[in-house]
Enzyme design. Structure first.
Site, mmCIF file in Angstrom:
data_model
loop_
_atom_site.group_PDB
_atom_site.id
_atom_site.type_symbol
_atom_site.label_atom_id
_atom_site.label_comp_id
_atom_site.label_asym_id
_atom_site.label_seq_id
_atom_site.Cartn_x
_atom_site.Cartn_y
_atom_site.Cartn_z
ATOM 1 N N TRP A 40 26.043 -0.742 -14.710
ATOM 2 C CA TRP A 40 25.909 -2.172 -15.011
ATOM 3 C C TRP A 40 27.224 -2.842 -15.361
ATOM 4 O O TRP A 40 27.273 -4.057 -15.498
ATOM 5 C CB TRP A 40 24.926 -2.368 -16.179
ATOM 6 C CG TRP A 40 25.092 -1.354 -17.282
ATOM 7 C CD1 TRP A 40 24.309 -0.253 -17.480
ATOM 8 C CD2 TRP A 40 26.091 -1.320 -18.298
ATOM 9 N NE1 TRP A 40 24.765 0.465 -18.563
ATOM 10 C CE2 TRP A 40 25.860 -0.175 -19.086
ATOM 11 C CE3 TRP A 40 27.171 -2.145 -18.637
ATOM 12 C CZ2 TRP A 40 26.652 0.168 -20.184
ATOM 13 C CZ3 TRP A 40 27.974 -1.797 -19.721
ATOM 14 C CH2 TRP A 40 27.717 -0.657 -20.481
ATOM 15 N N LYS A 94 20.935 1.438 -4.952
ATOM 16 C CA LYS A 94 20.090 1.258 -6.149
ATOM 17 C C LYS A 94 21.004 0.787 -7.272
ATOM 18 O O LYS A 94 21.769 1.548 -7.825
ATOM 19 C CB LYS A 94 19.424 2.588 -6.540
ATOM 20 C CG LYS A 94 18.126 2.445 -7.229
ATOM 21 C CD LYS A 94 18.009 2.223 -8.708
ATOM 22 C CE LYS A 94 18.749 2.805 -9.811
ATOM 23 N NZ LYS A 94 18.680 1.927 -11.033
ATOM 24 N N PRO A 95 20.926 -0.526 -7.607
ATOM 25 C CA PRO A 95 21.774 -1.012 -8.696
ATOM 26 C C PRO A 95 21.183 -0.654 -10.054
ATOM 27 O O PRO A 95 20.030 -0.247 -10.148
ATOM 28 C CB PRO A 95 21.740 -2.531 -8.484
ATOM 29 C CG PRO A 95 20.392 -2.792 -7.885
ATOM 30 C CD PRO A 95 20.065 -1.576 -7.040
ATOM 31 N N SER A 96 21.985 -0.841 -11.086
ATOM 32 C CA SER A 96 21.485 -0.606 -12.448
ATOM 33 C C SER A 96 20.343 -1.562 -12.764
ATOM 34 O O SER A 96 20.345 -2.724 -12.351
ATOM 35 C CB SER A 96 22.614 -0.819 -13.452
ATOM 36 O OG SER A 96 22.079 -0.906 -14.755
ATOM 37 N N GLU A 107 31.730 9.213 -9.581
ATOM 38 C CA GLU A 107 32.681 8.525 -10.466
ATOM 39 C C GLU A 107 32.017 8.444 -11.828
ATOM 40 O O GLU A 107 31.078 7.664 -12.008
ATOM 41 C CB GLU A 107 32.977 7.106 -9.954
ATOM 42 C CG GLU A 107 33.487 7.018 -8.539
ATOM 43 C CD GLU A 107 34.945 7.393 -8.423
ATOM 44 O OE1 GLU A 107 35.604 7.606 -9.467
ATOM 45 O OE2 GLU A 107 35.432 7.494 -7.293
ATOM 46 N N CYS A 118 34.956 2.501 -17.746
ATOM 47 C CA CYS A 118 35.138 3.953 -17.691
ATOM 48 C C CYS A 118 36.586 4.337 -17.966
ATOM 49 O O CYS A 118 36.869 5.434 -18.431
ATOM 50 C CB CYS A 118 34.692 4.475 -16.331
ATOM 51 S SG CYS A 118 35.437 3.586 -14.967
ATOM 52 N N GLU A 121 31.965 9.836 -25.011
ATOM 53 C CA GLU A 121 32.216 8.481 -24.521
ATOM 54 C C GLU A 121 31.320 7.490 -25.272
ATOM 55 O O GLU A 121 30.105 7.672 -25.335
ATOM 56 C CB GLU A 121 31.916 8.417 -23.018
ATOM 57 C CG GLU A 121 32.332 7.101 -22.402
ATOM 58 C CD GLU A 121 32.022 7.018 -20.916
ATOM 59 O OE1 GLU A 121 30.949 7.486 -20.514
ATOM 60 O OE2 GLU A 121 32.866 6.494 -20.166
ATOM 61 N N LYS A 157 38.261 16.823 -13.715
ATOM 62 C CA LYS A 157 37.340 17.467 -14.644
ATOM 63 C C LYS A 157 35.954 16.792 -14.611
ATOM 64 O O LYS A 157 35.448 16.457 -13.538
ATOM 65 C CB LYS A 157 37.966 17.504 -16.037
ATOM 66 C CG LYS A 157 39.224 18.385 -16.076
ATOM 67 C CD LYS A 157 40.245 17.987 -17.115
ATOM 68 C CE LYS A 157 39.860 18.274 -18.521
ATOM 69 N NZ LYS A 157 40.954 17.894 -19.460
ATOM 70 N N GLY A 169 34.472 13.358 -12.672
ATOM 71 C CA GLY A 169 33.910 13.175 -11.335
ATOM 72 C C GLY A 169 34.588 13.970 -10.252
ATOM 73 O O GLY A 169 35.498 14.758 -10.492
HETATM 74 P P1 NDP Z 1 23.864 5.841 -16.039
HETATM 75 O O1 NDP Z 1 24.337 7.170 -15.591
HETATM 76 O O2 NDP Z 1 22.818 5.788 -17.091
HETATM 77 O O3 NDP Z 1 23.256 5.007 -14.818
HETATM 78 C C1 NDP Z 1 23.993 4.748 -13.640
HETATM 79 C C2 NDP Z 1 23.025 4.464 -12.516
HETATM 80 O O4 NDP Z 1 22.251 5.634 -12.269
HETATM 81 C C3 NDP Z 1 22.020 3.356 -12.834
HETATM 82 O O5 NDP Z 1 21.719 2.656 -11.654
HETATM 83 C C4 NDP Z 1 20.818 4.151 -13.313
HETATM 84 O O6 NDP Z 1 19.617 3.439 -13.238
HETATM 85 C C5 NDP Z 1 20.864 5.315 -12.353
HETATM 86 N N1 NDP Z 1 20.176 6.518 -12.795
HETATM 87 C C6 NDP Z 1 19.900 6.919 -14.064
HETATM 88 N N2 NDP Z 1 19.281 8.118 -14.049
HETATM 89 C C7 NDP Z 1 19.148 8.475 -12.745
HETATM 90 C C8 NDP Z 1 18.608 9.620 -12.077
HETATM 91 N N3 NDP Z 1 18.068 10.633 -12.742
HETATM 92 N N4 NDP Z 1 18.670 9.654 -10.734
HETATM 93 C C9 NDP Z 1 19.238 8.646 -10.035
HETATM 94 N N5 NDP Z 1 19.765 7.546 -10.615
HETATM 95 C C10 NDP Z 1 19.728 7.463 -11.947
HETATM 96 O O7 NDP Z 1 25.139 5.021 -16.456
HETATM 97 P P2 NDP Z 1 25.212 3.558 -17.032
HETATM 98 O O8 NDP Z 1 24.526 2.595 -16.127
HETATM 99 O O9 NDP Z 1 24.816 3.580 -18.466
HETATM 100 O O10 NDP Z 1 26.786 3.258 -16.894
HETATM 101 C C11 NDP Z 1 27.690 3.692 -17.839
HETATM 102 C C12 NDP Z 1 28.385 4.947 -17.377
HETATM 103 O O11 NDP Z 1 29.017 4.725 -16.123
HETATM 104 C C13 NDP Z 1 29.490 5.356 -18.310
HETATM 105 O O12 NDP Z 1 29.419 6.738 -18.587
HETATM 106 C C14 NDP Z 1 30.761 5.061 -17.537
HETATM 107 O O13 NDP Z 1 31.853 5.825 -17.907
HETATM 108 C C15 NDP Z 1 30.337 5.268 -16.143
HETATM 109 N N6 NDP Z 1 31.202 4.534 -15.228
HETATM 110 C C16 NDP Z 1 32.105 5.222 -14.472
HETATM 111 C C17 NDP Z 1 32.987 4.576 -13.648
HETATM 112 C C18 NDP Z 1 33.952 5.333 -12.802
HETATM 113 O O14 NDP Z 1 34.419 4.762 -11.806
HETATM 114 N N7 NDP Z 1 34.283 6.562 -13.095
HETATM 115 C C19 NDP Z 1 32.992 3.122 -13.556
HETATM 116 C C20 NDP Z 1 32.003 2.490 -14.373
HETATM 117 C C21 NDP Z 1 31.136 3.191 -15.175
HETATM 118 P P3 NDP Z 1 19.125 2.614 -14.538
HETATM 119 O O15 NDP Z 1 20.116 1.520 -14.739
HETATM 120 O O16 NDP Z 1 17.801 2.115 -14.176
HETATM 121 O O17 NDP Z 1 19.095 3.582 -15.667
#
Ligand code: NDP
Length: 483
Positions: free
Chosen positions: A153, A177-179, A252, A286, A387, A457, A460
């Site tokens: 998100w 599939k967006p958040s 990522e 992140c 985190e 590590k 990702g």
């Molecule tokens: P989540 O891992 O909770 O969710 C990310 C996405 O995965 C959402 O669309 C979520 O849906 C979906 N999801 C959750 N569980 C599952 C599952 N079991 N199977 C498939 N999809 C699933 O992360 P957040 O949305 O809370 O984002 C924050 C995290 O993202 C932080 O840890 C951050 O560091 C990381 N991040 C990493 C970046 C990078 O480039 N390395 C950049 C930005 C963020 P739903 O929203 O419905 O839960």
């Protein structure tokens, strides 16, 4: 935004549908008000979306489309994103609470990703390898087929564009599939993509919850690559599921990035870099520099100035130009950040700035939390290892370079790092020694679609953006021709 009780549909092929799942609410974290009701894709809806994508990807219209024609569509999508940048930025701001000017910049970044991968699409050569006999050896790059893109998100305008643009440039079809917290950006961009002439079925969007819609998408046998940005625990679960059928993954994930200030740095610039590096996007980034290491000789003075500057940051509504720190993306997330600060206090941390919600009646309906600095913490403390994904900075002194590098690398993560010093050889040594996918020297959080991005590590695997970014969405194929 849609009226209060109208359910916003999602996209399969050229059909907008509200799906079989239970609709869910999108809430504005700055006000607590409902933005919209959003349709939810069931397992059967996801299956339809993947089958639609598979058929569209295999059709000659897309598979045989010449690269410059595919590039022209991507350029038109970029044009349309630019033309709709203000409304896209407003929609993101209402869903994740990010400062409006950051959202506007991210809309521009989204368009830039489409342009960058359009350029790669029409200029990318295949290779002729040295021959070891009487044959021609060629290396071609093929699309995977159906790519599942799953996004968080915090920055959908850029994160979704860089995934989708690269995947399409490589010739794939995408099911995104967006958040659940930022469901509509991709719906709007997908509508623009159809308007730009993208064949129906090449970009599909299924809104819904991670554990239902997301996991159905990950488990679908026709998904050949899962490109996921999100938390490390979710990324590991996805990688385990994908391994069962040898689907490829690009992950990522999270970070706990070290930000390092040597005594010989330009300390005014370093101070601004540290503030921006951790508190922009209310720390929901992140790559936020969340572990600050300051050389002991300047520690008290630098941290004192930093605490004063942090207390002076203007926390306010995202649509007010004077605001410097906006709310967190949701009330659930604010409560999580608050409890992690409580955990740090229990472990002995001292609050040097913030540490609580703002005492401002004007902000009481929003998910606000003050920018926070925690001292008296060891790098091994839970608050330095987990985190937070919020506006929380841990500050620690260091004595010498070896001690510093050991502490910087003592984390499960390896996404980014920053170093401030006027001594370039020292900066170079530290940059090489730190385990991170991106290292900034005398700057922080400077981003470009032209360079690869990803983590070492548990931050990702795989790279997005840059030329590496297109290869993430392709498989190499060798073709030998006997002469
Ligand atoms: P989540 O891992 O909770 O969710 C990310 C996405 O995965 C959402 O669309 C979520 O849906 C979906 N999801 C959750 N569980 C599952 C599952 N079991 N199977 C498939 N999809 C699933 O992360 P957040 O949305 O809370 O984002 C924050 C995290 O993202 C932080 O840890 C951050 O560091 C990381 N991040 C990493 C970046 C990078 O480039 N390395 C950049 C930005 C963020 P739903 O929203 O419905 O839960």
């Amino acid at each position: 935004m849609h009226g209060d009780n109208a359910v916003r549909p999602f996209l399969i092929g050229s059909t907008w549908t509200t799906g079989e799942g239970q609709p869910f609410e999108s809430i504005n974290p700055a006000t607590g008000q409902r933005n919209a009701l959003i349709g939810s894709a069931s397992k059967a809806d996801v299956d339809r979306a993947v089958r639609t994508a598979k058929a569209a990807q295999a059709s000659p219209e897309w598979r045989q489309m010449l690269p410059h024609k595919r590039a022209a569509i991507l350029h038109r999508i970029a044009d349309l994103i630019e033309a709709h940048a203000e409304e896209l930025a407003d929609a993101q701001m209402r869903q994740n609470g990010k400062l409006r000017h950051e959202c506007v910049a991210q809309a521009a970044g989204g368009a830039a990703a489409y342009r960058y991968f359009a350029s790669i699409c029409e200029t990318m050569p295949s290779e002729v390898a040295p021959s070891r006999g009487d044959h021609l050896a060629m290396v071609m790059y093929e699309p995977y087929g159906v790519v599942a893109a799953i996004t968080p998100w915090n920055s959908p305008l850029t994160l979704e564009s860089q995934k989708v643009a690269a995947a399409l440039a490589a010739g794939n079809a995408v099911v995104l599939k967006p958040s659940e917290f930022t469901p509509t950006i991709s719906l709007s961009v997908a509508a623009l993509a159809l308007e730009a002439g993208l064949p129906p079925g090449i970009l599909n969007v299924v809104t819904g919850l991670g554990l239902e819609t997301g996991s159905a998408l990950v488990a679908h046998p026709d998904v050949r690559l899962i490109s996921f940005t999100g938390g490390t625990a979710t990324g590991k679960a996805i990688a385990r599921e994908a391994a069962g059928r040898m689907a490829a993954v690009a992950l990522e994930l999270g970070g706990k990035s070290p930000h390092i200030v040597f005594a010989d740095a330009d300390l005014d610039k370093a101070l601004q870099g540290v503030l921006h590096g951790v508190f922009s996007s209310s720390g929901q980034s992140c790559i936020a520099g969340t572990r600050l290491f300051v050389e002991r000789g300047i520690y008290d003075d630098f941290v004192g100035r930093l605490a004063d500057a942090t207390k002076a940051l203007r926390v306010g509504p995202p649509d007010e130009p004077a605001s410097q720190v906006a709310p967190l993306s949701s009330f659930v997330h604010r409560d999580k950040v608050e409890s992690m600060v409580g955990m740090a206090r229990e472990d002995g941390a001292t609050v040097l700035a913030g540490g609580c919600r703002p005492d401002d009646a004007r902000l009481s309906n929003g998910a606000y939390f003050l920018p926070t600095i925690l001292g008296n913490v060891a790098n091994s403390a839970r608050i330095c290892q987990q985190e937070v994904f919020g506006p929380v900075l841990c500050v620690m002194p260091f004595d010498d370079e070896d001690d510093l590098v050991a502490q910087a690398n003592d984390t499960l993560f390896g996404l980014a790092a920053g170093v401030w010093t006027r001594d370039f050889p020292k900066a170079w040594r530290v940059a090489r020694a730190v385990e991170a996918g991106t290292v900034w020297i005398n700057t922080y959080k400077t981003l470009s679609v032209s360079v690869p991005f990803g983590g070492f590590k548990e931050s990702g695997t795989g790279r997005e953006k840059g030329f590496h970014g297109i290869r993430t969405y392709q498989e190499a194929k060798t073709v030998m021709v006997g002469l």
